[in-house]
Design a protein around this motif. Structure first.
Motif, PDB file in Angstrom:
ATOM      1  N   ILE A   1      43.462  -7.291 -23.888  1.00  0.00           N
ATOM      2  CA  ILE A   1      43.096  -7.696 -25.241  1.00  0.00           C
ATOM      3  C   ILE A   1      42.238  -8.949 -25.163  1.00  0.00           C
ATOM      4  CG2 ILE A   1      44.003  -8.654 -27.399  1.00  0.00           C
ATOM      5  CD1 ILE A   1      46.430  -6.828 -27.011  1.00  0.00           C
ATOM      6  N   GLY A   2      41.187  -8.983 -25.957  1.00  0.00           N
ATOM      7  CA  GLY A   2      40.308 -10.144 -25.972  1.00  0.00           C
ATOM      8  C   GLY A   2      38.987  -9.795 -26.612  1.00  0.00           C
ATOM      9  N   ALA A   3      37.948 -10.506 -26.232  1.00  0.00           N
ATOM     10  CA  ALA A   3      36.618 -10.240 -26.768  1.00  0.00           C
ATOM     11  C   ALA A   3      35.566 -10.508 -25.704  1.00  0.00           C
ATOM     12  CB  ALA A   3      36.344 -11.088 -28.003  1.00  0.00           C
ATOM     13  N   THR A   4      34.444  -9.820 -25.864  1.00  0.00           N
ATOM     14  CA  THR A   4      33.324  -9.928 -24.940  1.00  0.00           C
ATOM     15  C   THR A   4      32.062 -10.244 -25.722  1.00  0.00           C
ATOM     16  OG1 THR A   4      34.328  -8.278 -23.462  1.00  0.00           O
ATOM     17  CG2 THR A   4      31.979  -8.718 -23.173  1.00  0.00           C
ATOM     18  N   LEU A   5      31.378 -11.304 -25.357  1.00  0.00           N
ATOM     19  CA  LEU A   5      30.071 -11.631 -25.912  1.00  0.00           C
ATOM     20  C   LEU A   5      29.044 -11.158 -24.899  1.00  0.00           C
ATOM     21  CD1 LEU A   5      30.904 -15.245 -27.148  1.00  0.00           C
ATOM     22  CD2 LEU A   5      31.046 -13.104 -28.424  1.00  0.00           C
ATOM     23  N   HIS A   6      28.258 -10.157 -25.272  1.00  0.00           N
ATOM     24  CA  HIS A   6      27.343  -9.549 -24.304  1.00  0.00           C
ATOM     25  C   HIS A   6      26.033  -9.156 -24.961  1.00  0.00           C
ATOM     26  CE1 HIS A   6      27.741  -5.306 -25.649  1.00  0.00           C
ATOM     27  NE2 HIS A   6      28.952  -5.679 -26.038  1.00  0.00           N
TER      28      HIS A   6
ATOM     29  N   ILE B   1      27.171  -9.438 -19.596  1.00  0.00           N
ATOM     30  CA  ILE B   1      28.156 -10.299 -20.257  1.00  0.00           C
ATOM     31  C   ILE B   1      27.739 -11.763 -20.188  1.00  0.00           C
ATOM     32  CG2 ILE B   1      30.558 -11.103 -20.175  1.00  0.00           C
ATOM     33  CD1 ILE B   1      31.287  -8.338 -19.024  1.00  0.00           C
ATOM     34  N   LEU B   2      27.886 -12.451 -21.317  1.00  0.00           N
ATOM     35  CA  LEU B   2      27.706 -13.895 -21.370  1.00  0.00           C
ATOM     36  C   LEU B   2      29.043 -14.615 -21.204  1.00  0.00           C
ATOM     37  CD1 LEU B   2      25.215 -12.672 -23.023  1.00  0.00           C
ATOM     38  CD2 LEU B   2      25.102 -14.892 -24.149  1.00  0.00           C
ATOM     39  N   TYR B   3      30.068 -14.099 -21.904  1.00  0.00           N
ATOM     40  CA  TYR B   3      31.343 -14.818 -21.929  1.00  0.00           C
ATOM     41  C   TYR B   3      32.434 -13.864 -22.415  1.00  0.00           C
ATOM     42  CZ  TYR B   3      34.383 -18.936 -22.477  1.00  0.00           C
ATOM     43  OH  TYR B   3      35.387 -19.875 -22.338  1.00  0.00           O
ATOM     44  N   GLN B   4      33.648 -14.050 -21.882  1.00  0.00           N
ATOM     45  CA  GLN B   4      34.816 -13.300 -22.327  1.00  0.00           C
ATOM     46  C   GLN B   4      36.011 -14.237 -22.493  1.00  0.00           C
ATOM     47  OE1 GLN B   4      34.614 -10.386 -18.971  1.00  0.00           O
ATOM     48  NE2 GLN B   4      34.683  -8.825 -20.581  1.00  0.00           N
ATOM     49  N   PHE B   5      36.927 -13.831 -23.317  1.00  0.00           N
ATOM     50  CA  PHE B   5      38.130 -14.649 -23.499  1.00  0.00           C
ATOM     51  C   PHE B   5      39.288 -13.788 -23.966  1.00  0.00           C
ATOM     52  CE2 PHE B   5      36.097 -14.606 -27.641  1.00  0.00           C
ATOM     53  CZ  PHE B   5      37.150 -14.448 -28.520  1.00  0.00           C
ATOM     54  N   ARG B   6      40.477 -14.315 -23.753  1.00  0.00           N
ATOM     55  CA  ARG B   6      41.705 -13.734 -24.292  1.00  0.00           C
ATOM     56  C   ARG B   6      42.257 -14.675 -25.359  1.00  0.00           C
ATOM     57  NH1 ARG B   6      42.257 -12.659 -18.532  1.00  0.00           N
ATOM     58  NH2 ARG B   6      42.446 -10.395 -18.163  1.00  0.00           N
TER      59      ARG B   6
ATOM     60  N   THR C   1      23.856 -14.305 -17.333  1.00  0.00           N
ATOM     61  CA  THR C   1      24.482 -13.043 -17.723  1.00  0.00           C
ATOM     62  C   THR C   1      24.973 -12.316 -16.469  1.00  0.00           C
ATOM     63  OG1 THR C   1      22.355 -11.893 -17.663  1.00  0.00           O
ATOM     64  CG2 THR C   1      23.057 -12.812 -19.778  1.00  0.00           C
ATOM     65  N   ILE C   2      26.079 -11.616 -16.622  1.00  0.00           N
ATOM     66  CA  ILE C   2      26.700 -10.882 -15.513  1.00  0.00           C
ATOM     67  C   ILE C   2      26.729  -9.398 -15.855  1.00  0.00           C
ATOM     68  CG2 ILE C   2      28.752 -10.630 -14.087  1.00  0.00           C
ATOM     69  CD1 ILE C   2      27.384 -13.355 -13.792  1.00  0.00           C
TER      70      ILE C   2
END
Length: 265
Positions: free
Chosen positions: A152-157, A168-173, A211-212
């Motif tokens: 569970i979380g979000a992805t900024l891509h 992907i730029l950034y992810q978080f929970r 970016t990854i």
């Protein structure tokens, strides 16, 4: 930093619009009506229909608790379109005329090549889910069905032609607790994302983060596959201690699903 937001029209979408407006030069918000099929219970038996109706009522009540201060969009140009019209000529021409630094997506239908190609590497999706582990729709619900709350979380891509597959730029929970409801978890993710998104945009613009590219296939989730039976199982899993069990072994379980989280200045 001039931005445009393509989104929908619920409280969570208005909250994110305010966070963007407070931290960037938000020029335009384009809101797309949600598909009526999402909440349609006409083809269900009475028990399932009642359950689904209650699910959406609980979601609305929780959104009011978290985002009740955001019943209106911030002061910016507002364009409302019907469901499925986010790639219309009207939208494309307005975007080209404004030519913002970034176009941000949150809760829209799929964005097509006429926008993605013209604004290459400038269309950023706020995806509620950790890609590539869970892509598509309801991607913070299906992990609770498959007993993987660590996903569970979000992805900024960067937005891509293939759903939720862009770099992907950034992810978080989210920070969740054992007593959180299904809707608490979802709204905590959005709440945190609203705070992080402007920082990520600034870092990306200043080339402070790279970016990854995504690796691996993961699961592709479709809203039609979230049957009443599966949603009931999700509620049951939470009631039976799924979240508490995860939190007791959180560090190890999170490490099994690594995320992209560069340091933000």
């Amino acid at each position: 930093m001039q931005t445009v937001l393509l989104t929908s029209n619920n409280l969570r979408h208005k909250y994110l619009a305010h966070q963007i407006s407070e931290n960037t030069d938000l020029q335009l918000v384009i809101t797309e009506k949600k598909s009526p099929a999402i909440t349609d219970t006409s083809g269900m038996d009475p028990a399932d229909a009642t359950f689904i109706d209650q699910h959406f009522k609980k979601r609305a009540a929780s959104e009011e608790d978290y985002f009740g201060a955001y019943h209106n969009f911030p002061e910016a140009e507002l364009l409302e379109v019907e469901h499925g019209m986010m790639n219309s000529g009207q939208v494309v021409e307005r975007l080209k005329a404004l030519d913002p630094v970034f176009i941000l997506l949150f809760g829209t239908s799929i964005i097509m090549s006429q926008i993605l190609n013209h604004f290459k590497n400038r269309v950023i999706n706020f995806h509620l889910g950790l890609s590539p582990y869970y892509r598509g729709s309801a991607t913070n619900l299906f992990p609770l069905y498959y007993n993987e709350p660590e996903c569970i979380g979000a992805t900024l891509h960067l937005a891509s032609a293939e759903v939720d597959r862009g770099a992907i730029l950034y992810q978080f929970r989210p920070e969740i607790s054992k007593d959180d409801s299904l809707h608490d978890i979802g709204n905590k993710t959005i709440l945190k994302g609203g705070k992080l998104l402007p920082k990520v945009l600034e870092a990306y613009r200043n080339t402070e983060i790279e970016t990854i590219e995504q690796q691996g296939a993961g699961r592709v989730c479709k809203i039609k596959d979230l049957t009443p039976e599966k949603l009931q199982k999700i509620y049951q899993n939470i009631e039976q201690g799924l979240i508490e069990e995860y939190l007791q072994d959180k560090k190890r379980r999170d490490l099994a699903f690594k995320i992209v989280q560069p340091e933000l200045l």
